[in-house]
Design an enzyme around this catalytic site. Structure first.
Site, PDB file in Angstrom:
ATOM      1  N   LYS A   1       0.854  -1.190   0.000  1.00 34.59           N
ATOM      2  CA  LYS A   1       0.000   0.000   0.000  1.00 34.59           C
ATOM      3  C   LYS A   1       0.884   1.232   0.000  1.00 34.59           C
ATOM      4  O   LYS A   1       1.844   1.314   0.771  1.00 34.59           O
ATOM      5  CB  LYS A   1      -0.838  -0.030   1.300  1.00 34.59           C
ATOM      6  CG  LYS A   1      -1.839   1.066   1.423  1.00 34.59           C
ATOM      7  CD  LYS A   1      -3.189   0.648   0.860  1.00 34.59           C
ATOM      8  CE  LYS A   1      -4.122   1.806   0.648  1.00 34.59           C
ATOM      9  NZ  LYS A   1      -3.829   2.630  -0.514  1.00 34.59           N
TER      10      LYS A   1
ATOM     11  N   LYS B   1       5.093   2.021  -3.048  1.00 35.22           N
ATOM     12  CA  LYS B   1       5.140   3.430  -3.487  1.00 35.22           C
ATOM     13  C   LYS B   1       5.335   3.465  -4.986  1.00 35.22           C
ATOM     14  O   LYS B   1       5.889   2.534  -5.576  1.00 35.22           O
ATOM     15  CB  LYS B   1       6.309   4.165  -2.810  1.00 35.22           C
ATOM     16  CG  LYS B   1       6.113   5.663  -2.718  1.00 35.22           C
ATOM     17  CD  LYS B   1       5.127   6.013  -1.616  1.00 35.22           C
ATOM     18  CE  LYS B   1       4.880   7.478  -1.494  1.00 35.22           C
ATOM     19  NZ  LYS B   1       4.036   7.773  -0.304  1.00 35.22           N
TER      20      LYS B   1
ATOM     21  N   SER C   1      -7.389   5.098   4.575  1.00 31.95           N
ATOM     22  CA  SER C   1      -7.326   4.341   3.311  1.00 31.95           C
ATOM     23  C   SER C   1      -7.696   2.876   3.556  1.00 31.95           C
ATOM     24  O   SER C   1      -8.339   2.238   2.722  1.00 31.95           O
ATOM     25  CB  SER C   1      -5.916   4.398   2.719  1.00 31.95           C
ATOM     26  OG  SER C   1      -5.764   5.539   1.913  1.00 31.95           O
TER      27      SER C   1
END
Ligand code: NAD
Length: 423
Positions: free
Chosen positions: A67, A103, A351
């Site tokens: 993530k 990322k 999120s």
């Protein structure tokens, strides 16, 4: 050479030594599991074409799907992407989320792109990276120069490729596509919760108003400013890329936000006894209780930068605003740091709620989202506090230690390595 990644890992090694972890576990976390480098061809509005460099890193997935955000910026490079993915690994573990770290980014000046060009780039990025993305594999989110709009284009492109609707393949989406209105304020609000939780251990006393200097007045900085002023603290200086505005008594933040919206810069504000300077760095030397870094990475790069500060504590709202080379000087000066992996963990926490909402197909109640944010940050802060006291160490090392304990348990449970030492 992975200069930034190696420097960032020094902090993990310090925490691993503190816990007595074996070198094997540290070695396991020293390299990303996969990084895809790609070229994205972008057709400009004038018909010409450019080829842009792009990356997506899945750093570690021991705890769950990777993530992390996608940034469009001219300074993006492989080492930065992998360093930020490493930090996300530590952050998700510290926050107790079932996510690994990832990322991505494109080396491009987003200010130079029209809206149509940004859409073509967002869609092109997803086509280039689709093979490593997915709701159970790698779940991107917004970052520098990407937001709800880019996430909408990306999730739409991904769903086309997957051949099915995949709302939980991206977070930070517009509410109309399964996003959460609470996601945008979450990072700033979470940093305020972290500050209140850790203020005593940061040498700021248990209660009472604080004076705060804020570098960066974008999404994270603005929501943080609202949360702290609502709680009765005073903001005495604010900087954006245009310069610094300060008032030793207190800046009127509502008016300042209005001026920023209308004029595009904080230095246009002239209420109260405010003084403006076109030097954005000036905010860093403001006399205050807390300096909040909410703009860029690498702002406090070394001992000289650390010595120029006039604060009692720092909150790292941005990712890696303090480089490891400044750590010792800050400790010598008695300046405690609420580290990025705790201070800005609110964004990825909400999120996570959005990802769960996408899987469930049922909207969360806004109050439940706020409670979830508060509980996760408070739990992470409790765990960090415990390790600080148990091991007599600083806040950042304790935060890494909490993250490492979770990562080690997961890595061991996966069974690929038998013995990582005590965790
Ligand atoms: P943003 O682009 O909305 O805002 C950045 C702000 O920094 C702007 O006000 C800009 O003017 C200012 N700035 C740029 N250069 C500056 C300089 N030299 N001096 C002073 N100010 C300067 O970005 P954001 O979303 O607020 O993110 C800021 C930081 O927080 C980034 O490091 C990002 O990775 C991190 N972060 C953001 C989130 C999130 O949810 N937004 C989550 C986690 C981490």
């Amino acid at each position: 050479m992975a200069e930034h990644l190696e420097a960032a890992q020094g902090r993990m090694v310090r925490a691993a030594d503190l816990l007595g972890l074996s070198e094997e576990v540290v070695a396991h976390l020293k390299h990303p599991i996969e990084t895809l480098a790609a070229s994205v061809n972008l057709r400009r509005d004038d018909g010409s074409a450019v080829t842009l460099k792009a990356w997506r890193c899945r750093y570690n997935s021991s705890l769950g799907p990777t993530k992390g955000g996608i940034r469009f910026h001219q300074s993006v490079h492989l080492d930065e992407v992998e360093t930020l993915a490493f930090l996300m690994t530590m952050k998700c573990a510290l926050m107790g989320l079932p996510f690994g770290g990832g990322k991505g980014g494109v080396e491009v000046d987003a200010h130079d792109l029209s809206t149509m060009e940004k859409e073509r780039l967002a869609r092109g990025y997803v086509r280039a990276m689709a093979k490593i993305l997915g709701p159970d594999r790698d779940v991107p989110a917004p970052d520098v120069a990407t937001g709800e709009r880019e996430m909408a284009w990306m999730v739409s492109e991904y769903s086309e490729i997957a051949g099915s609707i995949q709302p939980h393949a991206f977070t930070g989406k517009p509410v109309a596509l399964g996003g959460m209105a609470e996601r945008t304020p979450a990072t700033g609000r979470g940093a305020h919760i972290a500050l209140e939780e850790m203020r005593d251990l940061a040498g700021l006393g248990e209660d009472g108003g604080l004076t705060i200097a804020l570098q960066g007045f974008g999404n994270a900085g603005r929501w943080f400013a609202k949360a702290v002023t609502d709680a009765g603290h005073k903001i005495v200086a604010v900087a954006d890329s245009s310069g610094t505005v300060s008032d030793a008594d207190e800046l009127d933040m509502e008016k300042l936000a209005k001026v920023k919206d209308e004029e595009g810069s904080v230095t246009a504000f002239d209420g109260g006894n405010a003084e403006s300077s076109d030097d954005p760095e000036e905010v860093l030397s403001t006399q205050c209780d807390v300096l909040v870094l909410a703009a860029l990475g690498g702002v406090i790069a070394d001992a000289d930068d650390a010595k120029a500060l006039n604060c009692k504590a720092i909150v790292e709202l941005a990712n890696r605003p303090i480089l490891p080379a400044a750590d010792t000087a800050l400790a010598d000066a008695g300046i405690e740091v609420v580290p990025d992996i705790l201070a800005n963990g609110g964004g990825v926490t909400v999120s996570h709620a959005e990802w769960v909402q996408g899987r469930q197909g049922i909207d969360w109640d806004p109050e439940d989202i706020d409670d979830y944010l508060e509980d996760r940050i408070a739990d992470a802060a409790d765990n960090v506090r415990e390790v600080m006291q148990e091991c007599d160490t600083d806040m950042r090392t304790a935060a890494y230690a909490v993250a490492l304990r979770r990562l080690c348990s997961a890595i061991s449970a996966h069974g690929t390595r038998a013995d990582f030492g005590k965790s």
